[in-house]
Scaffold this active site. Structure first.
Site, mmCIF file in Angstrom:
data_model
loop_
_atom_site.group_PDB
_atom_site.id
_atom_site.type_symbol
_atom_site.label_atom_id
_atom_site.label_comp_id
_atom_site.label_asym_id
_atom_site.label_seq_id
_atom_site.Cartn_x
_atom_site.Cartn_y
_atom_site.Cartn_z
ATOM 1 N N ASP A 1 0.780 -1.669 0.153
ATOM 2 C CA ASP A 1 0.382 0.289 0.668
ATOM 3 C C ASP A 1 0.664 0.822 0.066
ATOM 4 O O ASP A 1 1.420 1.329 1.173
ATOM 5 C CB ASP A 1 -1.011 -0.402 1.335
ATOM 6 N N GLU B 1 -1.647 11.239 0.793
ATOM 7 C CA GLU B 1 -3.497 10.154 0.664
ATOM 8 C C GLU B 1 -3.105 9.656 2.264
ATOM 9 O O GLU B 1 -4.167 9.528 2.523
ATOM 10 C CB GLU B 1 -2.912 9.448 -0.119
ATOM 11 N N HIS C 1 -0.808 -1.729 6.865
ATOM 12 C CA HIS C 1 -0.299 -0.853 7.549
ATOM 13 C C HIS C 1 1.136 -1.693 8.139
ATOM 14 O O HIS C 1 1.767 0.125 9.384
ATOM 15 C CB HIS C 1 -0.444 0.341 8.101
#
Length: 310
Positions: A154, A180, A285
């Site tokens: 990501d 973002e 994450h």
């Protein structure tokens, strides 16, 4: 599936606010490879665009892919305190890397539990690291027959998808956005430029979503029907219809939270339609983000199909 370039992408530091190196890396790759692409794009960047990058293909672009190039990470505060950039998972002993005025830094995160129940994070290092220094997860790319596991899938996987689509794209645009992970910041002016100069008012968001009870590994790319933002149903139905006709495996995602460049477009004044499409990952994450290779293949294939049909 040749993942050599993806491995290089995830190793380039580029946390929100510090995207210049990853932007330059992508730009250099484009300049090197674009002569092998079906159409050579117009490359737009520089003054007024911060660390973003736009590619415009053909005479009649109708749809833009948005892929954010920034990642989560940490800033150094006072006395080697770690301050989150976006929402990284904090795991005691996790390895972080960066550079300050004294040289290269390889450190570990230490979790400190305070008496009042609060938690602080600190970098374990033999000296005081310069305030404001950006630290990221240490690169650790792993691959087997089924999965790729690495920090920063990501959204380097979304960036890679966009660059794969660029090889055959005849009409369309690709917007490599920034900030973002900390709530947006560049999508508004990128969208305005595309709308004002090319009359583009529809977008596909190339990003990575989460494995959930409803969206699982190996069952296709996820087409998000909603998260925090809600795409316009007419546009969403058009995308799902094209996906069904293509035969490319996909899953429908319906979530109540989470956001992306699509949310930023929806919150702008621009009349953009948008839809988030991405492979699901586990260990979100963290340094161990995990994505199924078939979902990656399907992600690339569905973007290629949609950019010719929308």
């Amino acid at each position: 599936m040749n993942t050599t370039f993806l491995e290089k992408l995830v190793a380039v530091q580029g946390a929100s606010g510090d995207e210049s190196r990853i932007k330059d890396f992508i730009l250099n790759h484009i300049k090197k490879e674009q002569n092998t692409w079906k159409v050579q794009p117009k490359i737009i960047h520089g003054k007024g665009f911060q660390d973003t990058l736009l590619l415009v293909f053909g005479e009649k672009p109708t749809t833009a892919i948005f892929a954010h190039i920034d990642t989560i990470g940490y800033n150094i505060g006072y006395d080697n305190e770690l301050i989150k950039i976006g929402g990284p998972r904090a795991i005691d002993g996790m390895e972080l890397v960066g550079r300050d005025s004294h040289g290269i830094i390889e450190t570990e995160l230490m979790i400190i539990e305070n008496e009042n129940g609060s938690v602080n994070y600190k970098a374990v290092f033999e000296r005081t690291i310069d305030r404001g220094t950006v630290l990221s997860f240490k690169p650790n790319f792993r691959e087997n027959d089924e999965f790729i596991q690495s920090p920063y899938m990501d959204n380097r996987l979304g960036v890679w998808t966009a660059l794969e689509v660029a090889k055959t794209l005849e009409n369309g645009a690709i917007a490599f956005s920034t900030y973002e992970e900390t709530g947006g910041g560049s999508v508004g002016f990128l969208g305005k430029y595309l709308y004002d100069n090319y009359d583009i008012n529809q977008a596909l968001i190339a990003d990575i979503t989460w494995v959930t009870p409803g969206v699982t590994h190996g069952n296709g790319v996820a087409i998000s029907m909603r998260d925090k933002g809600i795409p316009r149903k007419v546009y969403l139905d058009q995308i799902i219809g094209i996906a069904k006709e293509s035969g490319i495996p996909f899953q429908l995602e319906v979530e109540s939270a989470g956001g992306s460049d699509g949310t930023a477009l929806q919150e702008s004044y621009l009349p953009f339609d948008w839809c988030f499409i991405g492979a699901p990952e586990d260990h979100v994450h963290s340094p161990d983000e995990k994505v199924h290779k078939e979902d990656i293949k399907n992600m690339i294939a569905i973007f290629e199909k949609l950019m010719t049909k929308l």
